[in-house]
Design an enzyme around this catalytic site. Structure first.
Site, PDB file in Angstrom:
ATOM      1  N   SER A 172       0.838  -1.208   0.000  1.00 30.79           N
ATOM      2  CA  SER A 172       0.000   0.000   0.000  1.00 30.79           C
ATOM      3  C   SER A 172       0.878   1.266   0.000  1.00 30.79           C
ATOM      4  O   SER A 172       1.712   1.413  -0.884  1.00 30.79           O
ATOM      5  CB  SER A 172      -0.960  -0.052   1.188  1.00 30.79           C
ATOM      6  N   ASP A 272      -8.011  -3.240  -7.574  1.00 30.17           N
ATOM      7  CA  ASP A 272      -7.628  -3.154  -6.168  1.00 30.17           C
ATOM      8  C   ASP A 272      -8.764  -2.496  -5.368  1.00 30.17           C
ATOM      9  O   ASP A 272      -9.241  -1.420  -5.731  1.00 30.17           O
ATOM     10  CB  ASP A 272      -6.349  -2.311  -6.120  1.00 30.17           C
ATOM     11  N   HIS A 327      -6.407  -5.956  -1.644  1.00 24.53           N
ATOM     12  CA  HIS A 327      -5.432  -4.876  -1.536  1.00 24.53           C
ATOM     13  C   HIS A 327      -4.320  -5.410  -0.634  1.00 24.53           C
ATOM     14  O   HIS A 327      -4.568  -5.621   0.543  1.00 24.53           O
ATOM     15  CB  HIS A 327      -6.098  -3.639  -0.918  1.00 24.53           C
TER      16      HIS A 327
END
Ligand SMILES: *[C@@H]1O[C@H](CO)[C@@H](O)[C@H](O)[C@H]1NC(C)=O
Ligand SMILES: *[C@@H]1O[C@H](CO)[C@@H](O)[C@H](O)[C@H]1NC(C)=O
Length: 378
Positions: A172, A272, A327
């Site tokens: 991330s 995502d 994600h």
């Protein structure tokens, strides 16, 4: 009593079969300028390598989005993403994919040195503002790039200076940081070191939201200028965008990508779920969306497809782009080992690339919903 004994025994059993050995917290002593948003020392969780892995290192940059303005950063400075005050002494790398110490589940990396760098600056380890910034009477600090430098230095003293192999990764905001800092961190090692990077869910695209407004670009610009990130991102990218006054683009994967000279592997879903919610701005999860949101969704996947072209343009790089609703996946067993694209898992594709084995080193899924292997672990 017997219930307690039984559950203790059970947790011991589960610990032995499912969990990896824990990482221990190392806080930076005398951090100087390298401090978290609230001024506390930064740190990382470390697990020592053993056997054939003693001189091999994986360093993972933790994620956790960004703070987009001063008020937002003040709030973050009071959380574990902005302060080390409440970090536990130990982190159990539970069910940890690439961080697993199970030889059977993670045969290529199980005995490497593992470090997870804690994220407490709010700008993907890229900011540097010299003076503390006063927000509602409280000082906060924008020092992400100093944190990165201090932590690498600390890891060097823990044995990383003898590394023969090194993998930089992150998920991330840490996946974005992997793109931003891949070349800088490589420059701290001698050229004889085998140096690679893998970004997990860090390819945040410059796409409009469902109302046609490029909101994510607006947010990234805020972060970039608020925390003065120009000195803490890829300097070849900065040089290229200086004349058009678009240096903020160096805070976005698709623009900075072509300036990365280190070999880099991209692991990302083409749909995502963080991006669907925060970049596209839909609140539903396909296929349970209105017809109009499904149209926006397919549009987004198309945009991702275009924005990801640079990833496939260089022979040095590898990729695993799936169409699972997820994600971050390198540190979770199932998405790392049991989601397949063209019959290959992310773990196998990455290892093919890293060790130059036979088999694909770069794969891209067909478009959603051809997600036959995705388990819904949203
Ligand atoms: C912004 O970053 C540059 C490069 O890292 C640094 O030289 C400069 O002092 C910083 N500006 C402020 C206001 O701290
Ligand atoms: C996979 O696709 C099906 C529709 O074909 C959908 O019902 C399911 O939610 C999807 N799962 C994931 C994890 O993407």
């Amino acid at each position: 009593m017997s219930v307690l004994v039984f559950s203790l025994a059970l947790s011991f059993l589960v610990y032995n079969t499912e969990c990896s050995r824990e990482g221990k917290l190392v806080l930076i002593e005398n951090p100087g300028e390298a401090v978290c948003l609230d001024g506390s020392p930064p740190g990382y969780y470390f697990r020592k390598g053993f056997g054939s892995g003693v001189n091999s290192w994986v360093v993972h940059l933790q994620g956790g989005a960004w703070c987009y303005n001063k008020k937002d950063c003040l709030a973050r400075s009071r959380s574990y993403l902005g302060s080390s005050r409440d970090w536990p002494q130990i982190m159990i790398f539970n069910n940890a994919g690439m961080f697993s110490d199970s030889k059977e589940k993670n045969p290529d990396f199980y005995n490497w040195n593992m470090a997870q760098v804690q994220y407490c600056d709010g700008a993907s380890f890229a900011g540097y503002v010299e003076k503390p910034v006063k927000v509602h009477g409280t000082d906060i600090y924008f020092r992400g790039f100093k944190i990165l430098q201090a932590i690498i230095q600390s890891l060097m003293s823990k044995g990383m200076k003898n590394a023969q192999e090194f993998i930089l990764t992150g998920c991330s905001a840490g996946g974005l940081a992997t793109y931003l800092h891949a070349d800088y961190i490589r420059s701290l090692f001698p050229p004889s070191v085998k140096y690679r990077a893998i970004s997990d869910a860090g390819y945040f695209i410059d796409a409009p939201n469902k109302h046609g407004f490029k909101y994510m670009r607006y947010l990234f610009k805020n972060v970039f200028y608020l925390q003065n990130c120009s000195g803490g991102v890829d300097q070849d990218c900065i040089a290229a965008y200086e004349s058009t006054h678009e240096t903020w683009k160096c805070f976005m994967a698709q623009y900075t990508y072509r300036y990365i000279s280190s070999p880099i592997f991209t692991l990302n879903s083409m749909n995502d779920i963080w991006q669907l919610k925060n970049i596209l701005g839909i609140k539903c999860l396909p296929p349970k969306c209105t017809e109009s949101d499904m149209k926006h969704f397919y549009n987004f996947v198309e945009n991702f497809n275009k924005a990801s072209e640079p990833i496939f343009s260089l022979a040095k790089d590898g990729a695993f782009l799936d169409s699972c609703l997820i994600h971050c996946q390198a540190l979770i067993s199932i998405p790392w080992r049991n989601f397949f694209v063209k019959g290959q898992s992310a773990s196998t594709t990455f290892s093919n690339w890293y060790f130059n084995r036979d088999g694909s080193k770069s794969v891209k899924d067909c478009k959603y919903p051809c997600n036959k292997s995705c388990k819904s672990i949203v």
